[in-house]
Design a protein around this motif. Sequence first.
Motif, PDB file in Angstrom:
ATOM      1  N   MET A   1      61.991  42.774  65.746  1.00  0.00           N
ATOM      2  CA  MET A   1      61.214  43.411  66.773  1.00  0.00           C
ATOM      3  C   MET A   1      59.854  43.876  66.251  1.00  0.00           C
ATOM      4  O   MET A   1      59.135  44.548  66.967  1.00  0.00           O
ATOM      5  N   ALA A   2      59.533  43.506  65.048  1.00  0.00           N
ATOM      6  CA  ALA A   2      58.235  43.900  64.503  1.00  0.00           C
ATOM      7  C   ALA A   2      57.132  43.345  65.384  1.00  0.00           C
ATOM      8  O   ALA A   2      57.149  42.186  65.787  1.00  0.00           O
ATOM      9  N   GLY A   3      56.179  44.188  65.707  1.00  0.00           N
ATOM     10  CA  GLY A   3      55.059  43.772  66.532  1.00  0.00           C
ATOM     11  C   GLY A   3      55.329  43.835  68.027  1.00  0.00           C
ATOM     12  O   GLY A   3      54.441  43.555  68.821  1.00  0.00           O
ATOM     13  N   VAL A   6      57.394  48.960  72.358  1.00  0.00           N
ATOM     14  CA  VAL A   6      58.562  49.748  72.753  1.00  0.00           C
ATOM     15  C   VAL A   6      58.093  50.934  73.578  1.00  0.00           C
ATOM     16  O   VAL A   6      56.937  51.326  73.533  1.00  0.00           O
ATOM     17  N   GLN A   7      59.006  51.497  74.322  1.00  0.00           N
ATOM     18  CA  GLN A   7      58.696  52.679  75.115  1.00  0.00           C
ATOM     19  C   GLN A   7      59.106  53.913  74.334  1.00  0.00           C
ATOM     20  O   GLN A   7      60.239  54.021  73.875  1.00  0.00           O
ATOM     21  N   VAL A   8      58.171  54.851  74.165  1.00  0.00           N
ATOM     22  CA  VAL A   8      58.425  56.101  73.459  1.00  0.00           C
ATOM     23  C   VAL A   8      58.364  57.225  74.476  1.00  0.00           C
ATOM     24  O   VAL A   8      57.332  57.439  75.107  1.00  0.00           O
ATOM     25  N   ASP A   9      59.475  57.926  74.653  1.00  0.00           N
ATOM     26  CA  ASP A   9      59.528  59.058  75.570  1.00  0.00           C
ATOM     27  C   ASP A   9      59.723  60.327  74.759  1.00  0.00           C
ATOM     28  O   ASP A   9      60.593  60.390  73.891  1.00  0.00           O
ATOM     29  N   ILE A  10      58.899  61.326  75.055  1.00  0.00           N
ATOM     30  CA  ILE A  10      59.057  62.637  74.429  1.00  0.00           C
ATOM     31  C   ILE A  10      59.230  63.638  75.558  1.00  0.00           C
ATOM     32  O   ILE A  10      58.342  63.810  76.394  1.00  0.00           O
ATOM     33  N   PHE A  11      60.381  64.282  75.580  1.00  0.00           N
ATOM     34  CA  PHE A  11      60.644  65.315  76.565  1.00  0.00           C
ATOM     35  C   PHE A  11      61.138  66.544  75.827  1.00  0.00           C
ATOM     36  O   PHE A  11      62.196  66.512  75.190  1.00  0.00           O
ATOM     37  N   GLN A  12      60.354  67.600  75.882  1.00  0.00           N
ATOM     38  CA  GLN A  12      60.624  68.853  75.185  1.00  0.00           C
ATOM     39  C   GLN A  12      60.831  68.592  73.698  1.00  0.00           C
ATOM     40  O   GLN A  12      59.879  68.290  73.007  1.00  0.00           O
ATOM     41  N   TYR A  19      63.663  49.719  74.388  1.00  0.00           N
ATOM     42  CA  TYR A  19      63.078  48.383  74.392  1.00  0.00           C
ATOM     43  C   TYR A  19      63.749  47.584  75.497  1.00  0.00           C
ATOM     44  O   TYR A  19      64.979  47.410  75.479  1.00  0.00           O
ATOM     45  N   HIS A  20      62.986  47.137  76.470  1.00  0.00           N
ATOM     46  CA  HIS A  20      63.508  46.408  77.634  1.00  0.00           C
ATOM     47  C   HIS A  20      64.655  47.172  78.292  1.00  0.00           C
ATOM     48  O   HIS A  20      65.754  46.635  78.490  1.00  0.00           O
ATOM     49  N   GLN A  21      64.423  48.426  78.613  1.00  0.00           N
ATOM     50  CA  GLN A  21      65.377  49.316  79.274  1.00  0.00           C
ATOM     51  C   GLN A  21      66.689  49.491  78.487  1.00  0.00           C
ATOM     52  O   GLN A  21      67.714  49.852  79.046  1.00  0.00           O
ATOM     53  N   ARG A  45      69.718  59.536  65.913  1.00  0.00           N
ATOM     54  CA  ARG A  45      70.923  58.969  66.516  1.00  0.00           C
ATOM     55  C   ARG A  45      70.572  57.535  66.880  1.00  0.00           C
ATOM     56  O   ARG A  45      69.752  57.282  67.761  1.00  0.00           O
ATOM     57  N   ILE A  46      71.154  56.596  66.159  1.00  0.00           N
ATOM     58  CA  ILE A  46      70.875  55.181  66.359  1.00  0.00           C
ATOM     59  C   ILE A  46      71.953  54.608  67.275  1.00  0.00           C
ATOM     60  O   ILE A  46      73.145  54.735  67.002  1.00  0.00           O
ATOM     61  N   TYR A  47      71.532  53.988  68.357  1.00  0.00           N
ATOM     62  CA  TYR A  47      72.470  53.401  69.311  1.00  0.00           C
ATOM     63  C   TYR A  47      72.740  51.945  68.960  1.00  0.00           C
ATOM     64  O   TYR A  47      71.884  51.259  68.409  1.00  0.00           O
ATOM     65  N   HIS A  48      73.930  51.479  69.287  1.00  0.00           N
ATOM     66  CA  HIS A  48      74.249  50.058  69.118  1.00  0.00           C
ATOM     67  C   HIS A  48      73.537  49.283  70.220  1.00  0.00           C
ATOM     68  O   HIS A  48      73.579  49.658  71.387  1.00  0.00           O
ATOM     69  N   HIS A  49      72.852  48.216  69.829  1.00  0.00           N
ATOM     70  CA  HIS A  49      72.123  47.390  70.782  1.00  0.00           C
ATOM     71  C   HIS A  49      72.188  45.943  70.320  1.00  0.00           C
ATOM     72  O   HIS A  49      72.635  45.643  69.227  1.00  0.00           O
ATOM     73  N   ARG A  50      71.724  45.056  71.157  1.00  0.00           N
ATOM     74  CA  ARG A  50      71.840  43.618  70.856  1.00  0.00           C
ATOM     75  C   ARG A  50      70.738  43.098  69.947  1.00  0.00           C
ATOM     76  O   ARG A  50      70.764  41.948  69.546  1.00  0.00           O
ATOM     77  N   TYR A  51      69.756  43.920  69.611  1.00  0.00           N
ATOM     78  CA  TYR A  51      68.647  43.484  68.772  1.00  0.00           C
ATOM     79  C   TYR A  51      68.980  43.785  67.313  1.00  0.00           C
ATOM     80  O   TYR A  51      69.191  44.927  66.933  1.00  0.00           O
ATOM     81  N   GLN A  52      69.032  42.770  66.499  1.00  0.00           N
ATOM     82  CA  GLN A  52      69.369  42.939  65.093  1.00  0.00           C
ATOM     83  C   GLN A  52      68.114  43.132  64.259  1.00  0.00           C
ATOM     84  O   GLN A  52      67.104  42.490  64.492  1.00  0.00           O
ATOM     85  N   SER A  53      68.208  43.983  63.266  1.00  0.00           N
ATOM     86  CA  SER A  53      67.090  44.227  62.364  1.00  0.00           C
ATOM     87  C   SER A  53      67.093  43.172  61.263  1.00  0.00           C
ATOM     88  O   SER A  53      68.140  42.813  60.729  1.00  0.00           O
ATOM     89  N   ALA A  54      65.896  42.696  60.915  1.00  0.00           N
ATOM     90  CA  ALA A  54      65.786  41.743  59.809  1.00  0.00           C
ATOM     91  C   ALA A  54      65.890  42.455  58.464  1.00  0.00           C
ATOM     92  O   ALA A  54      66.115  41.830  57.437  1.00  0.00           O
ATOM     93  N   GLN A  55      65.727  43.783  58.480  1.00  0.00           N
ATOM     94  CA  GLN A  55      65.810  44.590  57.262  1.00  0.00           C
ATOM     95  C   GLN A  55      67.274  44.830  56.902  1.00  0.00           C
ATOM     96  O   GLN A  55      68.047  45.330  57.700  1.00  0.00           O
TER      97      GLN A  55
END
Length: 97
Positions: A1-3, A6-12, A19-21, A45-55
């Motif tokens: 996902m480099a480059g 993404v959506q960054v939300d800051i609330f309080q 990324y893509h909802q 807190r890292i959520y499980h998602h379908r995008y795999q990190s290359a790192q």
Amino acid sequence: MAGETVQVDIFQDVLTLDYHQERLSRYSVEWQPDDRHIARVGSPRIYHHRYQSAQLELWQLGEVEWFVILRDFPRSRRRRRCSRILAIHPPLFSDGA
């Protein structure tokens, strides 16, 4: 996902990355006294998602003890020193000898 964008939300006091909802991660946020700049981000807190990190992971969670480093005084602007270079050129030709 480099480059990717993404959506960054800051609330309080919570920062969330999507990324893509699809939620990727969430962090707690501490603000500086001016309430405009972030002082510290933590408690990931890292959520499980379908995008795999290359790192590749360097170590498993819980294997390494992390220490928080806090700045004990506010950053001050440094004044630039005025410096001059003085070069004295010796005479190329001498008079008479």
